[in-house]
Design a protein around this motif. Structure first.
Motif: not given
Length: 410
Positions: A177-181, A400-410
């Motif tokens: 699971e990946t989530y925005k902070i 978390g990391s300030n790098k946007v994951p490659d798979f991320w969709e807004e």
């Protein structure tokens, strides 16, 4: 169903091996504070060959004492997977204890594979030969607002699956699971100490040099999620919940994504993980008199010594799906969950002698982040020059990391 032996040597070292393996495989228990006198150092293997065309991975660690921080990687080993058709796939160590195949390959259904390991000390191990089970498509992955068995409200993540040939039957689900902070009290500025002496000091407010407002964190499943359709009329899974997230959990405050993998297992692998799941549920009693002993897998020492080896070499077929959702999708008119920690402002003083100045020490030790100037000094917040906040409230990179994951969709 294939039976997995559970040996019961009544000595404390068996408890250490089992507990270390549970921590390595699922990592979901609180650390034990103390020391254990009796200890047996064993190899721990985590290896799952799949039908995905990728660089396959094998992880090797050693069991560890409870007073140690965690497992150490088994480095400089010779690792390879061997097929009964004569194929050999060597692995290389990419990180301590982590080995990736030199080439991409996928398990084939007509070949039996075995794992071969030789450690730097010259000890050799091999697994039983395992074949790829039936391949089944993960039909659907979806989220719903629901209530769990404890009456708590939240979001349930469900899967549906179906094998019309009824050849799969044994399933193991894993998720990432990946989530925005978003840092609730982020400021584009930071406070730094320019200089400090016995009687003087100099502070400055500067612009931050990196993105610290929006980050992304990723967590893995912390429990063993297995399910069998054996004995059912159809090889069908409907509304199997792989994850429940309470509605006050900050990880769903903004945008959330989950990747679910469906592994079809053979009966031996399923029986092993079924036993391991039962042991993990009682791991809080791992030091009790009724201790479960050493869980034997399918990896053995080749010298016939009967040396204990923890872990299982598995060959499984995999299918996966990913979904995204926002908090507003399920709670459109409700306040977002609270941040992971209470965010209270403080304004530490700069008074005192060298080494005793509260604000400067907090900056040195990275215990507080700058938010704004203290425009209304008072006894509740403090009389120092700056309003400061806990790092996790003003800097998302703490969580978390300030790098946007490659798979991320807004």
């Amino acid at each position: 169903m294939t039976k997995i032996p559970i040996y019961r040597p009544y000595k404390l070292s068996s408890k250490i091996i089992l507990f270390s393996f549970l921590l390595f495989m699922i990592g979901c228990v609180e650390p034990y504070e103390g020391e254990v006198a009796d200890y047996e150092d064993v190899l721990v293997v985590n290896a799952n060959l799949t039908n995905e065309l990728t660089r396959q991975e094998v992880r090797l660690t050693r069991s560890y004492r409870f007073e140690e921080d965690g497992p150490r990687g088994e480095s400089n080993a010779q690792v390879q997977i061997i097929g009964d058709d004569g194929s050999v796939y060597p692995f290389e160590e990419t990180d301590p204890g982590t080995y990736l195949s030199l080439e991409t390959f996928a398990a084939r259904p007509d070949i039996a594979y075995s794992l071969s390991i030789e450690t730097q000390e010259g000890r050799s191990y091999t697994s039983e030969a395992m074949q790829l089970p039936s391949t089944t498509t993960l039909e659907d992955l979806y989220a719903e607002r629901t209530t769990n068995d404890d009456g708590e409200e939240g979001i349930g993540i469900f899967v549906d699956s179906y094998d019309p040939e009824a050849q799969s039957r044994y399933y193991h689900f894993k998720f990432e699971e990946t989530y925005k902070i978003i840092a609730p009290y982020w400021s584009p500025y930071d406070a730094v100490v320019i200089s400090e002496g016995e009687d003087t000091f100099s502070l400055n407010v500067i612009q931050r040099e990196r993105e610290e407002q929006v980050c992304y964190a990723t967590d893995m499943a912390k429990e063993i999620l297995i399910h069998s359709t054996l004995g059912l009329a159809e090889d069908r899974i409907t509304r199997f919940m792989v994850r429940f997230i309470k509605n006050d959990n900050y990880i769903i405050s903004y945008r959330y994504s989950i990747l679910v993998e469906q592994h079809v297992q053979n009966p031996a692998a399923f029986a092993y993980y079924e036993t391991l799941r039962g042991l993990s549920k009682s791991s809080e009693n791992i030091f009790s008199e009724d201790q479960p002993g050493f869980l034997g897998g399918n990896i053995l020492a080749t010298d016939g010594s009967g040396e204990n080896v923890a872990g299982f070499f598995e060959v499984s077929s995999v299918d996966q799906k990913r979904i995204f959702f926002d908090y507003e999708d399920f709670y459109p008119d409700e306040e977002k969950p609270p941040h992971t920690t209470a965010c209270l402002f403080t304004a530490p003083t700069t008074s005192g002698r060298l080494g005793e100045r509260e604000l400067l020490n907090a900056i040195y030790e990275d215990r507080l982040r700058f938010y704004d100037y203290n425009r209304n000094p008072n006894e509740t917040i403090g009389t120092g020059p700056f309003l400061m906040i806990r790092p996790e409230c003003g800097d998302c990179t703490v969580l978390g990391s300030n790098k946007v994951p490659d798979f991320w969709e807004e």
